[in-house]
Design a protein around this motif. Structure first.
Motif, PDB file in Angstrom:
ATOM      1  N   THR A 254      -6.374 -15.903 -51.310  1.00 15.04           N
ATOM      2  CA  THR A 254      -5.760 -15.056 -51.232  1.00 15.04           C
ATOM      3  C   THR A 254      -6.400 -14.185 -49.984  1.00 15.04           C
ATOM      4  OG1 THR A 254      -3.917 -14.716 -52.794  1.00 15.04           O
ATOM      5  CG2 THR A 254      -4.293 -12.754 -51.443  1.00 15.04           C
ATOM      6  N   SER A 255      -5.832 -12.968 -48.878  1.00 19.13           N
ATOM      7  CA  SER A 255      -6.483 -12.829 -47.783  1.00 19.13           C
ATOM      8  C   SER A 255      -6.111 -11.546 -47.779  1.00 19.13           C
ATOM      9  CB  SER A 255      -6.318 -13.378 -46.539  1.00 19.13           C
ATOM     10  OG  SER A 255      -7.215 -14.512 -46.688  1.00 19.13           O
ATOM     11  N   SER A 256      -7.276 -10.161 -48.063  1.00 15.10           N
ATOM     12  CA  SER A 256      -6.642  -8.650 -48.141  1.00 15.10           C
ATOM     13  C   SER A 256      -6.839  -8.517 -46.556  1.00 15.10           C
ATOM     14  CB  SER A 256      -7.118  -8.336 -49.564  1.00 15.10           C
ATOM     15  OG  SER A 256      -7.060  -9.052 -50.599  1.00 15.10           O
TER      16      SER A 256
ATOM     17  N   SER B   2      -2.480  -4.592 -47.687  1.00 15.38           N
ATOM     18  CA  SER B   2      -0.909  -6.187 -47.824  1.00 15.38           C
ATOM     19  C   SER B   2      -2.239  -6.930 -48.575  1.00 15.38           C
ATOM     20  CB  SER B   2      -0.408  -6.215 -46.312  1.00 15.38           C
ATOM     21  OG  SER B   2      -1.401  -6.402 -45.337  1.00 15.38           O
ATOM     22  N   GLU B   3      -1.305  -8.094 -48.801  1.00 17.77           N
ATOM     23  CA  GLU B   3      -1.850  -9.034 -49.513  1.00 17.77           C
ATOM     24  C   GLU B   3      -1.379 -10.713 -48.302  1.00 17.77           C
ATOM     25  OE1 GLU B   3      -2.473  -9.757 -53.886  1.00 17.77           O
ATOM     26  OE2 GLU B   3      -3.440  -7.402 -54.008  1.00 17.77           O
ATOM     27  N   GLN B   4      -2.385 -11.657 -48.400  1.00 20.18           N
ATOM     28  CA  GLN B   4      -1.098 -12.706 -48.213  1.00 20.18           C
ATOM     29  C   GLN B   4      -2.246 -13.903 -48.295  1.00 20.18           C
ATOM     30  OE1 GLN B   4      -1.708 -13.499 -43.917  1.00 20.18           O
ATOM     31  NE2 GLN B   4       0.179 -15.300 -43.901  1.00 20.18           N
TER      32      GLN B   4
ATOM     33  N   THR C 294     -10.665  -9.015 -45.247  1.00 19.62           N
ATOM     34  CA  THR C 294     -11.272 -10.289 -46.745  1.00 19.62           C
ATOM     35  C   THR C 294     -10.496 -11.228 -46.351  1.00 19.62           C
ATOM     36  OG1 THR C 294     -13.410 -10.288 -48.635  1.00 19.62           O
ATOM     37  CG2 THR C 294     -11.223  -8.508 -48.430  1.00 19.62           C
ATOM     38  N   LYS C 295     -11.203 -12.113 -46.347  1.00 19.92           N
ATOM     39  CA  LYS C 295     -10.417 -12.884 -46.746  1.00 19.92           C
ATOM     40  C   LYS C 295     -10.733 -14.326 -47.809  1.00 19.92           C
ATOM     41  CE  LYS C 295      -9.710 -13.738 -42.028  1.00 19.92           C
ATOM     42  NZ  LYS C 295     -10.525 -15.131 -40.719  1.00 19.92           N
ATOM     43  N   ASP C 296      -9.870 -14.950 -48.752  1.00 18.93           N
ATOM     44  CA  ASP C 296      -9.838 -16.593 -49.515  1.00 18.93           C
ATOM     45  C   ASP C 296     -10.698 -15.921 -50.962  1.00 18.93           C
ATOM     46  OD1 ASP C 296      -9.190 -18.277 -47.650  1.00 18.93           O
ATOM     47  OD2 ASP C 296     -10.749 -18.219 -46.500  1.00 18.93           O
ATOM     48  N   ALA C 297      -9.991 -15.181 -51.488  1.00 19.07           N
ATOM     49  CA  ALA C 297      -9.845 -14.361 -52.423  1.00 19.07           C
ATOM     50  C   ALA C 297      -9.061 -15.144 -53.966  1.00 19.07           C
ATOM     51  CB  ALA C 297     -10.004 -13.299 -52.697  1.00 19.07           C
ATOM     52  N   ILE C 298      -9.287 -15.305 -55.309  1.00 21.39           N
ATOM     53  CA  ILE C 298      -9.303 -15.605 -56.961  1.00 21.39           C
ATOM     54  C   ILE C 298      -9.715 -15.049 -57.563  1.00 21.39           C
ATOM     55  CG2 ILE C 298      -8.632 -17.108 -57.730  1.00 21.39           C
ATOM     56  CD1 ILE C 298      -9.053 -19.365 -55.632  1.00 21.39           C
TER      57      ILE C 298
END
Length: 552
Positions: free
Chosen positions: A185-187, A175-177, A145-149
């Protein structure tokens, strides 16, 4: 002496505010019990995470003054209740905003911590396996999943129950980026799993859990084929039962492996066939028994089944054309060999009989077409014979009747084969009845030509019979009947005998009366010297009287 102004600085921390990324965030200003008209100045300022501070805007009686901070140009405003509006919230808006209220007697501060959240994207499945090997640890799929805050959490579920793996059954690697420019943050999460047979129908999903979401985001369910070798082999008869002689029987072999084998070894009366099914065409009694099949690559894995072929055979039965003589005894034969009890029915000329044909003394009416039907479990066998009861012809009745000034002669005869007739006189309108039950009637019309005797002769290949009838111009009711005499003929005979006896008695009485008369007459008229026989005239009269008596 001058006046001294005393100022107190009072600070009250407000409840943290959570704002949604891209939406308007309202930060309240709690001024307590201070009246609006007592406020001299209202200022909103901020404190960064690293403790850096700055002013955003100031509200005085003259109006609002907004500080020239590029990050907030066109994005901040103050409401009537002194709340701070932040438009199009960004990640950089995560800081502490403080509302400062100044009155003539006091300075009041109200700091509020603002946190910005961004919902993650819908989960995406990648690297999905197509097949799982039984008991083998392998990557099932990856979920991201992408673009989380703040960063989202990914969990795995099987049949809607969260998987808690111990490393033996499987592993979950997360993992997170974080994007340095956006702060998003993308997970991602990878599921390694060792499948069991029960997992062949299981539904696996990944779910994204996040603070900004009321409920988790869930992926589409995933199913996997679980491959495992066969342990058990079975053999089945797939044809309809009961199995009868002449049927086609199909045997089908199956195993519990996945995918199941497509071919097996069939052991059909020693013959070995490589297929998943085998059909035996036109089975017989000899095909009853046990059959086996096995895996092609492992003949020790074997299945078996057996079946019995239902059979019905008529081993002996009366058939064809049967010729018997009149009054002989006869019984039809029937011997059946079958695998179960049978139903037997007999008919004669399509009329059902109560029992098997059996006769102590055959009659002509016993002739006919006999059919036997033997059935069992859908098997039907038929046989038939034609019985002909034969005998030399016998005339049972010969009669005459008036017809159009002539005579109608009827000659009734019994015999088989059907007799033919021969009349001793030619006539007209020669007819005959149907030949039924060994009986036939021949008719002949003759013209009356005086008194005569006519013969009726009937014959077939076994013999003949002849009877005569007398035709008289006076009597019309004479009947010659060998086997039966009707009551009418008996009565007619009695009448004729009575008439003859009456005539004899009358003649006797008349003769006696005449004798007495003559004797008395002679005694009264005789004279001495006359002839004893009387005069010539008396003698002549006596001769006439005797002549009349003789005619009678």
């Amino acid at each position: 002496m001058g006046m001294i102004l005393q100022i107190w600085d009072e600070t009250v921390t407000g409840q943290p505010i959570v704002g949604k990324y891209g939406e308007t965030v309202v930060v309240p200003c709690n001024k307590g019990s201070i009246k609006q008209e007592d406020i001299i100045l209202t200022k909103w300022k901020y404190t960064e995470v690293d403790s850096t501070t700055g002013d955003l805007l100031t509200l005085k009686a003259q109006g609002v003054t907004i500080q020239p901070i590029a990050e907030y140009q066109g994005r901040v405003n103050i409401t009537k209740d002194l709340s701070l509006e932040i438009l199009q919230a960004k990640i950089t808006d995560q800081k502490t905003f403080t509302c400062m209220v100044v009155t003539a007697a006091d300075i009041f501060e109200y700091p509020v911590q603002v946190t910005i959240q961004k919902a993650p994207s819908q989960p995406t499945i990648t690297n999905q396996a197509k097949v799982m090997q039984l008991g083998k640890l392998m990557t099932l799929a990856e979920c991201s999943t992408k673009d989380a805050i703040p960063p989202a959490k990914i969990i795995w579920l099987k049949d809607n129950v969260e998987l808690n793996l111990d490393g033996k059954v499987g592993n979950i690697t997360s993992s997170e980026q974080k994007d340095k420019q956006t702060g998003f943050t993308s997970s991602s999460s990878k599921l390694e799993y060792a499948a069991t047979k029960e997992d062949a129908n299981a539904k696996f999903t990944c779910a994204v859990h996040h603070k900004s979401l009321a409920s988790d985001l869930v992926s589409a369910p995933m199913t996997f084929a679980v491959h495992y070798p066969s342990e058990k082999v079975s053999l089945q008869v797939v044809s309809a039962v009961p199995i009868k002689e002449g049927d086609n029987v199909t045997l089908k072999c199956a195993a519990d492996g996945n995918p199941p084998p497509t071919s097996y070894n069939f052991y059909i009366k020693v013959t070995k066939e490589n297929s998943d099914s085998y059909t035996i065409t036109g089975v017989t009694q000899a095909d009853s028994g046990e059959y086996k099949c096995s895996l092609v690559d492992n003949e020790t894995k074997m299945g078996s089944t057996s079946f019995t072929v239902m059979y019905l055979d008529i081993t002996s039965i009366t058939q064809g054309k049967i010729a018997k003589r009149l009054s002989e005894s006869f019984e039809a034969t029937l011997v059946v060999n079958s695998s179960d009890s049978v139903q037997v029915s007999w008919t004669k000329n399509n009329v059902k009989l109560d029992a098997k044909p059996k006769f102590d003394k055959l009659k002509y009416s016993d002739s006919g077409l006999y059919e036997c039907v033997v059935s069992m479990a859908g098997i039907v066998k038929k046989a038939s014979f034609e019985l002909s009861v034969q005998g030399a012809p016998v005339i049972t009745k010969l009669t005459k009747h008036p017809k159009n000034g002539g005579k109608l002669l009827s000659c009734k005869a019994e015999g088989s084969p059907k007799p033919t007739v021969q009349w001793s006189i030619n006539g007209t309108s020669t007819t005959e009845s149907s030949f039924v039950g060994g009986t036939v009637t021949f008719n002949l019309t003759v013209n009356q030509a005086g008194n005569q005797t006519i013969n009726c002769t009937v014959s077939n290949e076994l013999g003949f019979d002849t009877k005569s009838i007398y035709i008289s111009t006076l009597l019309d009711d004479t009947t010659t009947d060998k086997r039966e005499q009707t009551e009418d003929s008996k009565n007619q005979t009695q009448v004729v005998v009575g008439v003859v006896i009456g005539l004899i008695v009358a003649a006797t009485l008349l003769g006696l009366a005449y004798w007495f008369y003559m004797k008395r007459t002679r005694q009264g008229t005789w004279k001495t010297g006359e002839k004893e026989n009387g005069t010539m005239e008396e003698s002549k009269k006596l001769e006439e009287t005797q002549s009349q008596k003789a005619d009678v």
